[in-house]
Scaffold this motif. Structure first.
Motif, short mmCIF file in Angstrom:
data_model
loop_
_atom_site.label_atom_id
_atom_site.label_comp_id
_atom_site.label_asym_id
_atom_site.label_seq_id
_atom_site.Cartn_x
_atom_site.Cartn_y
_atom_site.Cartn_z
N PRO A 116 0.81 -1.23 0.00
CA PRO A 116 0.00 0.00 0.00
C PRO A 116 0.84 1.28 0.00
CG PRO A 116 -0.87 -1.56 1.59
CD PRO A 116 0.44 -2.12 1.11
N ASN A 117 2.11 1.19 0.37
CA ASN A 117 2.97 2.38 0.43
C ASN A 117 3.79 2.59 -0.83
OD1 ASN A 117 2.14 2.70 3.15
ND2 ASN A 117 3.65 1.20 3.76
N LEU A 118 3.66 1.72 -1.83
CA LEU A 118 4.44 1.81 -3.05
C LEU A 118 3.67 2.52 -4.15
CD1 LEU A 118 5.91 -1.81 -3.09
CD2 LEU A 118 7.02 0.29 -2.28
N ASP A 119 4.38 2.93 -5.19
CA ASP A 119 3.77 3.53 -6.37
C ASP A 119 3.23 2.39 -7.23
OD1 ASP A 119 3.00 5.17 -8.45
OD2 ASP A 119 5.03 5.31 -9.29
N LEU A 120 2.04 1.94 -6.90
CA LEU A 120 1.44 0.78 -7.57
C LEU A 120 0.82 1.16 -8.91
CD1 LEU A 120 -0.40 -0.83 -4.53
CD2 LEU A 120 1.79 -1.53 -5.52
N ALA A 121 0.80 0.21 -9.82
CA ALA A 121 0.07 0.38 -11.07
C ALA A 121 -1.41 0.58 -10.72
CB ALA A 121 0.26 -0.83 -11.96
N TYR A 122 -2.14 1.16 -11.66
CA TYR A 122 -3.54 1.49 -11.45
C TYR A 122 -4.33 0.32 -10.85
CZ TYR A 122 -8.41 2.46 -12.42
OH TYR A 122 -9.76 2.64 -12.28
N ASP A 123 -4.98 0.59 -9.75
CA ASP A 123 -5.97 -0.30 -9.13
C ASP A 123 -5.41 -1.63 -8.60
OD1 ASP A 123 -8.59 0.00 -8.30
OD2 ASP A 123 -9.39 -1.24 -9.90
N MET A 124 -4.10 -1.70 -8.34
CA MET A 124 -3.50 -2.95 -7.85
C MET A 124 -4.09 -3.40 -6.51
SD MET A 124 -1.47 -4.57 -9.83
CE MET A 124 -0.90 -5.70 -8.59
N LEU A 125 -4.37 -2.47 -5.62
CA LEU A 125 -4.92 -2.89 -4.32
C LEU A 125 -6.29 -3.52 -4.48
CD1 LEU A 125 -3.77 -0.05 -1.89
CD2 LEU A 125 -2.81 -2.35 -2.18
N ARG A 144 -16.57 2.77 -18.07
CA ARG A 144 -15.44 3.69 -18.06
C ARG A 144 -15.96 5.08 -17.70
NH1 ARG A 144 -10.37 3.41 -20.46
NH2 ARG A 144 -10.95 1.45 -21.46
N LEU A 145 -15.43 5.63 -16.63
CA LEU A 145 -15.78 6.98 -16.21
C LEU A 145 -14.72 7.96 -16.72
CD1 LEU A 145 -16.78 6.07 -12.55
CD2 LEU A 145 -18.28 6.26 -14.54
N LYS A 146 -14.86 9.23 -16.40
CA LYS A 146 -13.90 10.22 -16.90
C LYS A 146 -12.47 9.88 -16.49
CE LYS A 146 -12.79 15.09 -16.91
NZ LYS A 146 -13.01 16.37 -16.32
N ASP A 147 -12.23 9.63 -15.21
CA ASP A 147 -10.87 9.37 -14.71
C ASP A 147 -10.75 8.03 -13.99
OD1 ASP A 147 -9.86 11.85 -15.59
OD2 ASP A 147 -10.71 12.84 -13.82
N ASP A 148 -11.72 7.16 -14.16
CA ASP A 148 -11.72 5.91 -13.40
C ASP A 148 -12.69 4.93 -14.08
OD1 ASP A 148 -11.03 4.19 -11.35
OD2 ASP A 148 -11.95 5.37 -9.75
N PHE A 149 -13.02 3.87 -13.36
CA PHE A 149 -14.00 2.90 -13.83
C PHE A 149 -15.03 2.66 -12.72
CE2 PHE A 149 -10.46 1.68 -16.55
CZ PHE A 149 -11.08 1.31 -17.72
N LEU A 150 -16.20 2.23 -13.12
CA LEU A 150 -17.18 1.73 -12.17
C LEU A 150 -16.87 0.25 -11.98
CD1 LEU A 150 -19.78 2.06 -10.52
CD2 LEU A 150 -21.05 1.53 -12.62
N ARG A 151 -16.45 -0.14 -10.77
CA ARG A 151 -16.01 -1.50 -10.49
C ARG A 151 -17.13 -2.36 -9.93
NH1 ARG A 151 -12.87 1.98 -8.65
NH2 ARG A 151 -10.69 2.15 -9.19
N GLU A 152 -17.09 -3.64 -10.28
CA GLU A 152 -17.95 -4.63 -9.66
C GLU A 152 -17.09 -5.80 -9.25
OE1 GLU A 152 -21.09 -5.73 -12.31
OE2 GLU A 152 -21.99 -3.73 -12.27
#
Length: 154
Positions: A116-125, A144-152
């Motif tokens: 959690p403290n690293l520069d992770l790739a998008y949405d790794m957690l 697909r949202l403007k800057d993110d995604f709606l996740r399920e």
């Protein structure tokens, strides 16, 4: 009406050493849009089995020969070109060899607790939840949202 759709097939593998460490690849932002600390993996080639592909990709990217990778779930979404992008998620603690970096990124063992403290790739957690929570086996980016995604999560 055809049910056919264009699909991109890929994989990722969580490799654990039994001492709380996982293998991470640090992807260069100058080379990849999906950069930062990520799990190793890649594209499934034509006429290649799913397990065969994750073993090959891990060896190419890390130097490790993994054994007995277990399918734990998948992540998927639709690209801007309306292709379904599938990522088969594997996990193993059985491997031989020593890690080495490649042109795709630096490879290193990282304490799982430090992720959690690293520069992770998008949405790794969020992706790691599929590996760790027994009731989950799918992360689907519904929209697909403007800057993110709606996740399920399923």
């Amino acid at each position: 009406m055809s049910r056919a759709q264009r699909v991109i097939l890929t994989n990722m593998c969580l490799i654990e050493d039994g001492q709380g460490n996982v293998v991470m690849q640090i992807r260069d932002p100058k080379r990849y849009s999906w950069s930062g600390y990520a799990l190793p993996g890649g594209h499934i080639e034509a006429h290649e089995g799913l397990v065969e592909s994750v073993i090959r990709e891990v060896k190419e990217e890390t130097g490790l020969v993994i054994k007995n990778p277990q399918l734990v779930g998948m992540k998927h979404w639709y690209t801007k070109e309306d292709e379904r992008y599938l990522v088969f998620l594997y996990r193993t603690s059985e491997f031989e060899g020593d890690i080495h970096s490649t042109d795709e990124g630096e490879i290193k063992w990282v304490p799982r607790k430090d992720l959690p403290n690293l520069d992770l790739a998008y949405d790794m957690l969020n992706l790691l939840r599929v590996f760790e929570e027994e009731n989950l086996n799918e992360l689907f980016y519904r929209e697909r949202l403007k800057d993110d995604f709606l996740r399920e999560f399923w």
